[in-house]
Design a protein around this motif. Structure first.
Motif, short mmCIF file in Angstrom:
data_model
loop_
_atom_site.label_atom_id
_atom_site.label_comp_id
_atom_site.label_asym_id
_atom_site.label_seq_id
_atom_site.Cartn_x
_atom_site.Cartn_y
_atom_site.Cartn_z
N MET A 220 0.83 -1.20 0.00
CA MET A 220 0.00 0.00 0.00
C MET A 220 0.87 1.26 0.00
SD MET A 220 -2.93 -1.13 -0.41
CE MET A 220 -3.71 0.49 -0.39
N GLU A 221 2.05 1.19 0.61
CA GLU A 221 2.97 2.33 0.59
C GLU A 221 3.38 2.66 -0.84
OE1 GLU A 221 3.19 -0.24 2.57
OE2 GLU A 221 3.06 0.57 4.61
N GLU A 222 3.68 1.62 -1.63
CA GLU A 222 4.05 1.84 -3.03
C GLU A 222 2.87 2.41 -3.81
OE1 GLU A 222 6.60 -1.19 -5.07
OE2 GLU A 222 6.15 -2.33 -3.26
N ILE A 223 1.70 1.87 -3.57
CA ILE A 223 0.51 2.35 -4.29
C ILE A 223 0.25 3.81 -3.97
CG2 ILE A 223 -1.99 2.10 -4.48
CD1 ILE A 223 -1.57 -0.93 -4.05
N ARG A 224 0.33 4.17 -2.69
CA ARG A 224 0.10 5.57 -2.30
C ARG A 224 1.18 6.49 -2.86
NH1 ARG A 224 -2.22 3.13 2.52
NH2 ARG A 224 -0.15 2.87 3.45
N ALA A 225 2.44 6.01 -2.89
CA ALA A 225 3.53 6.83 -3.42
C ALA A 225 3.34 7.09 -4.91
CB ALA A 225 4.87 6.14 -3.17
N ARG A 226 2.90 6.08 -5.64
CA ARG A 226 2.64 6.25 -7.07
C ARG A 226 1.56 7.30 -7.30
NH1 ARG A 226 1.88 0.06 -9.22
NH2 ARG A 226 3.87 -0.79 -8.51
N GLU A 227 0.48 7.14 -6.54
CA GLU A 227 -0.65 8.07 -6.71
C GLU A 227 -0.24 9.49 -6.35
OE1 GLU A 227 -3.55 6.27 -4.23
OE2 GLU A 227 -4.16 4.77 -5.73
N ALA A 228 0.58 9.64 -5.29
CA ALA A 228 1.02 10.97 -4.87
C ALA A 228 1.92 11.60 -5.92
CB ALA A 228 1.75 10.88 -3.53
N SER B 51 8.32 2.88 -4.82
CA SER B 51 8.03 4.26 -4.41
C SER B 51 9.28 5.12 -4.48
CB SER B 51 7.45 4.28 -3.00
OG SER B 51 8.32 3.64 -2.09
#
Length: 372
Positions: free
Chosen positions: A226-234, A333
């Protein structure tokens, strides 16, 4: 060894047969013409030996096949794959409950190591993600292997540098490309099966590499945290906002920031992943800086995609590795962060426009690569 013992047994049987007949013939040689008898018996003895060796060869082949099957079963014993389609994902939860926190996601073609199997939930580890998945959307062991072969790409990975990719299955065929150790090409599983050669896809056409110089593996993706997913989106949101406003914040900037679309940001992050995914963050930022230095130099194409896809420059762009990373979205990320900083103007290379693997030679050493 059993193999050796079986061979010796066959030879000994034949030898004993010859010895026995020879003794008998010698005893009666004065009274009977034994020439024809000896010849016949020797032929029979030869047949016995030949049959024994053939039996050994078949037994050895069967043993090899059984050993290979056992090794394959052992390799897949603790593996699982998810069965979601290309438009879906499967949540990985912190605990074995539908209400537990989501710690990552599996996408189509993803798999994991099985840590603990339960009636409804299985604990798995995939990449940096560890947690629980619902058994309803997973296959295990031999079933996972069959599913992977049907749904995942097979990759041919070079064992050494300078492996030639040819137009046809002949050493006289035209060379289309050359790949180095660790580089992979997608195997064309629908092509004609030619002994000693592997059919691959190279720059959009069917090509061939010598089978002895590549390893064949199923390309199974890891889970995404989820950290990677959030970093991509950010990162995507940050660059989209920057492109819209025409401004980008810069950290440690030594050159002008460059506005970029979301697709350019992802492309830059993807080439960083391919070229420096295993490097420290400074090495990842340096690769991004090289790309941006080229964009701004006037001596290279003036766009991120133009620089990355320029002929003969970035190996992952021509080998297909970059396309696969963009397709499966497997970008860390830190690579997204390095792309964002490079786009903002950060440059820790002193203006370098080139780099290569190694730590000896002229240039700035960052991680395991030299920038110059």
């Amino acid at each position: 060894m059993k193999f050796r013992k079986v061979i010796e047994s066959g030879i000994i049987t034949a030898a004993l047969a010859v010895s026995s007949v020879t003794t008998a013939v010698s005893a009666s040689a004065a009274e009977v013409d034994t020439t024809g008898v000896v010849g016949s018996v020797l032929d029979r003895a030869s047949q016995i030996a030949s049959t024994g060796i053939q039996s050994v060869q078949i037994t050895h082949q069967n043993a090899q096949a059984a050993a290979a099957a056992a090794a394959q079963a052992a390799e897949w014993a603790n593996k699982m794959l998810v069965t979601v389609d290309e438009n879906s994902s499967l949540n990985i939860r912190k605990e074995a409950s539908q209400d537990a926190e989501v710690v990552g996601k599996f996408y189509h073609g993803s798999g994991a190591e099985v840590l603990e199997v339960g009636a409804e939930w299985t604990k798995v580890k995939s990449g940096d993600v560890e947690g629980y998945v619902s058994n309803a959307y997973c296959v295990f062991g031999e079933e996972a292997r069959v599913y992977a072969e049907a749904n995942c790409e097979t990759q041919a990975t070079a064992k050494a540098d300078g492996i030639r990719v040819r137009e046809s299955y002949s050493t006289d065929a035209k060379i289309l490309d050359v790949i180095d150790a660790g580089e992979s090409l997608k195997v064309n599983t629908d092509a004609e099966n030619v002994d000693g050669w592997v059919s691959v896809e190279c720059n959009g056409v069917t090509a061939y590499v010598a089978a002895a110089y590549v390893d064949l593996d199923l390309d199974i993706d890891d889970a995404v945290s989820m950290e990677e997913i959030r970093a991509r989106e950010a990162a995507k949101a940050q660059q989209a906002a920057a492109a819209q406003s025409g401004n980008t914040d810069s950290t440690a900037s030594s050159s002008a920031a460059v506005s970029a679309s979301t697709s350019d940001t992802q492309l830059l992050a993807a080439i960083i992943e391919c070229e420096a995914g295993g490097e420290p963050y400074a090495g990842q930022l340096a690769v991004g800086a090289v790309v941006m230095n080229r964009v701004k130099s006037g001596s290279f194409p003036n766009s991120i995609s133009g620089v990355i896809y320029q002929s003969g420059q970035f190996t992952p762009a021509r080998s297909g590795k970059l396309a696969r990373v963009l397709s499966n979205g497997k970008i860390s990320s830190s690579c997204y962060q390095a792309a964002a900083e490079a786009l903002a103007g950060a440059d820790n290379t002193g203006g370098a426009k080139y780099f290569h693997a190694g730590t000896s030679g002229s240039g700035l050493v960052i991680g395991s690569q030299i920038f110059y």
